[in-house]
Design a protein around this motif. Structure first.
Motif, PDB file in Angstrom:
ATOM      1  N   THR A  73       0.866  -1.038   0.272  1.00 34.15           N
ATOM      2  CA  THR A  73       0.601  -0.032   0.086  1.00 34.15           C
ATOM      3  C   THR A  73       1.200   1.281   0.631  1.00 34.15           C
ATOM      4  OG1 THR A  73      -1.460   1.443   1.163  1.00 34.15           O
ATOM      5  CG2 THR A  73       0.052   0.212   2.418  1.00 34.15           C
ATOM      6  N   ASP A  74      -0.183   2.544  -0.122  1.00 36.49           N
ATOM      7  CA  ASP A  74       1.194   3.548   0.151  1.00 36.49           C
ATOM      8  C   ASP A  74       0.860   4.455   1.375  1.00 36.49           C
ATOM      9  OD1 ASP A  74       3.236   5.269  -1.397  1.00 36.49           O
ATOM     10  OD2 ASP A  74       1.405   6.886  -1.653  1.00 36.49           O
ATOM     11  N   ASN A  75      -0.064   3.306   2.293  1.00 30.79           N
ATOM     12  CA  ASN A  75       0.406   4.242   3.631  1.00 30.79           C
ATOM     13  C   ASN A  75       0.959   3.759   4.135  1.00 30.79           C
ATOM     14  OD1 ASN A  75      -1.953   5.135   3.274  1.00 30.79           O
ATOM     15  ND2 ASN A  75      -3.084   3.335   3.363  1.00 30.79           N
ATOM     16  N   PRO A  76       1.632   4.695   4.934  1.00 32.18           N
ATOM     17  CA  PRO A  76       2.316   4.351   6.234  1.00 32.18           C
ATOM     18  C   PRO A  76       1.828   2.493   7.042  1.00 32.18           C
ATOM     19  CG  PRO A  76       1.589   6.408   6.678  1.00 32.18           C
ATOM     20  CD  PRO A  76       1.153   5.799   5.955  1.00 32.18           C
ATOM     21  N   VAL A  77       2.755   2.577   7.777  1.00 32.21           N
ATOM     22  CA  VAL A  77       3.219   1.196   9.166  1.00 32.21           C
ATOM     23  C   VAL A  77       3.154   1.711  10.124  1.00 32.21           C
ATOM     24  CG1 VAL A  77       2.790  -1.175   9.548  1.00 32.21           C
ATOM     25  CG2 VAL A  77       2.331  -0.276   6.739  1.00 32.21           C
ATOM     26  N   ALA A  78       2.539   1.613  11.070  1.00 32.65           N
ATOM     27  CA  ALA A  78       3.585   2.189  12.286  1.00 32.65           C
ATOM     28  C   ALA A  78       3.858   0.613  13.119  1.00 32.65           C
ATOM     29  CB  ALA A  78       2.559   2.674  13.496  1.00 32.65           C
TER      30      ALA A  78
END
Length: 570
Positions: A73-78
């Motif tokens: 995904t283009d979303n960040p992961v924490a």
């Protein structure tokens, strides 16, 4: 307010900011000092079902799990970990992220400053621990009512903007004082300045970016398209691969595809056939090289680019330098798919040199036929690579391990159309299983993974991430009793086993049983294919161990290279 309440409030504001920046996956390792972050992450997930929580007892594996999720995904992961050496275990994933630009956010708990370097338990100096491997670092103070929540949201917002814009890792260090546990107190007076933000759903800071017209970036294209050129496909997603293929078809130029490109081409096996003088001489007639995506596997292709004297373009969203030859050229920092479409749109009807390299298609076909004959039908690493394309079920993803695994597929396999994932930034063997587990959780599709035995031993803890797997996973481990890659390198023969190959004499059957995974050890090439196809069609993880003689692959490849160097391919 008590420290326990203020700790939770700061953790809540941080995690809300992350959620509004697109974070949908939070990976958590056990720890006490990280309690404020853990509890607020759980609360956020309860309020917002789109936010998923992932847990793992091993911080190193946890970092790579997050890396795999970020690849999908283009979303960040924490990632949330406790203080001390738990933080240091994230460095390998941070190093890979910096090189391949997956977006990771490391939320590291810490002791307050007065407990650092004074003998306090589980306290190390965490400032700058990621060095250059983290693109951005926010080293927070201990939560205090003297520090406005507006400041906290603003500084986190700026860090998130840098992360979303450029990728890589963002380190947020959170020094929480004790007590860490206790009932929450009323904090309305402290949060009053940000009440409007709390009631909404937008990021605290917003940024805008101007978009350049790709046509204005490529003024030389009208002339270059009529020269003899080649296209190189490196790491890219399926939509980009299709656009690059369409461009190649309309140009009539050879298309050389790295395994990370997701699909082979009519010019497959170039890493080997480039060792043939006739093929090499023909390819050297090219006047233009356009490379889409970086991190190429092929040593021979890398050498060709090093020596190439014509016009060289490299297209990738990655903002950093991606050319280890340091050559003069045009660097286009943009989406591969968009650039390929723009180049095709700018084509004239009949490029002058369409089809100039078509004889290399014949060379590829002859090489692959020779390879099939040499590999034969017995189970070996070479025959595995030759037939690997038929082991992949349509709709499955492919994850390729480093060392010999990805090189074998580069040399001997024309991959079918699929999404391919790999860790080709630092190209290490650590964390491969964990990364693949993250990719599969993000994609929720069947997966075929192939890796070496030493890589599997290095990440054995991460088999726990594949237990209770709802999706089909075929994990192929090539067991040649040690580091087979060293058979291809000029390491000292007398020290090869002791210091390089390091034979282990181990089987993975007990490891599979320990983590509750299915296990197969096929004895023939046909059985291996059957095991892989079946494992991709039924829920759960199947470890498929391919046992091959130590040193055999190196001998086979050296003999193949010698044959190809003197073969008549064109």
């Amino acid at each position: 307010m008590k420290p326990s309440t203020l700790n939770r409030i700061w953790a809540r504001l941080i995690l809300m900011s992350l959620s509004r920046a697109g974070v949908k996956d939070i990976c958590i390792a056990p720890g006490s000092r990280s309690t404020p972050l853990t509890l607020e992450a759980e609360a956020l997930s309860a309020q917002n079902p789109s936010v998923r929580i992932h847990t793992h007892f091993d911080e190193r594996g946890l970092g790579f799990l997050a890396l795999g999720l970020a690849k999908t995904t283009d979303n960040p992961v924490a990632v949330i970990v406790t203080s001390g050496t738990a933080v240091a275990n994230l460095i390998p994933a941070a190093a890979e992220s910096r090189l391949t630009r997956e977006k990771l956010i490391f939320l590291t708990a810490d002791r307050p400053p007065e407990l650092i370097q004074c003998g306090a338990n589980q306290a190390i100096s965490q400032e700058g621990i990621f060095s250059h491997h983290a693109e951005t670092t926010t080293f927070l103070p201990s939560p205090s009512e003297a520090v406005s929540p507006s400041w906290l949201l603003s500084v986190i917002g700026e860090g998130l903007h840098q992360l979303v814009t450029g990728g890589g890792s963002y380190h947020i260090n959170c020094p929480f004082p004790e007590p860490l546990y206790g009932e929450m107190e009323d904090a309305s007076h402290y949060l009053a300045p940000v009440n409007a933000w709390l009631a909404g759903d937008q990021p605290y800071l917003s940024f805008t970016h101007a978009q350049a017209d790709l046509q204005t970036l490529l003024p030389c294209w009208q002339a270059l398209q009529h020269q003899r050129g080649i296209l190189v496909a490196g790491r890219m997603r399926r939509d980009a691969r299709e656009a690059v293929q369409s461009l190649a078809d309309h140009l009539g130029w050879p298309l050389l595809c790295d395994p990370q490109a997701g699909e082979g081409s009519d010019f497959a096996g170039f890493d080997v056939w480039l060792q043939n003088p006739d093929c090499s001489a023909l390819l050297k007639q090219s006047e233009v090289v356009i490379q889409f995506g970086g991190r190429l596997v092929s040593k021979r292709l890398g050498q060709f680019v090093d020596d190439f004297k014509g016009a060289y373009w490299l297209v990738d969203k990655h903002p950093g330098r991606l050319d280890p030859s340091h050559r003069s050229g045009t660097r286009i920092i943009a989406d591969i798919h968009k650039v390929a479409l723009a180049l095709e749109k700018g084509l004239e009807k009949s490029p002058a040199n369409a089809g100039w390299g078509d004889m290399l298609k014949m060379a590829s076909a002859r090489y692959l036929a020779l390879l099939d004959n040499v590999a034969g039908g017995t189970l070996s690493e070479l025959s595995m690579a030759t037939h690997f394309g038929s082991w992949l079920v349509g709709g499955s993803d492919l994850f390729i391990g480093n060392s010999m695994a990805i090189r074998l597929l580069d040399m001997g396999c024309r991959l079918p159309a699929c999404e391919v994932f790999a860790n080709r930034g630092a190209s290490g063997i650590d964390g491969l299983i964990a990364t693949a587990a993250g990719v599969q959780r993000g994609r929720e599709k069947p997966m075929l993974m192939v890796m070496g035995d030493t890589s599997a031993l290095y990440d054995l803890n991460s088999l726990a991430l594949l237990a209770n797997n709802l999706n089909p996973m075929a994990l192929v481990i090539i067991n040649n009793d040690g580091g087979g890659i060293f058979d291809m390198l000029p390491v000292p023969e007398t020290q090869k086993d002791t210091y390089y190959r390091m034979p282990h004499g181990l089987s993975f059957s007990h490891a599979a049983a320990m983590f509750g995974l299915k296990y197969q050890r096929p004895a023939t090439l046909h059985e291996a294919k059957t095991c892989c196809l079946e494992a991709q069609s039924s829920p759960g993880t199947t470890v498929i161990e391919l046992c091959t003689p130590a040193g055999a692959c190196g001998q086979d490849l050296k003999a193949l290279f010698a044959d190809i160097a003197h073969a008549s391919l064109i």
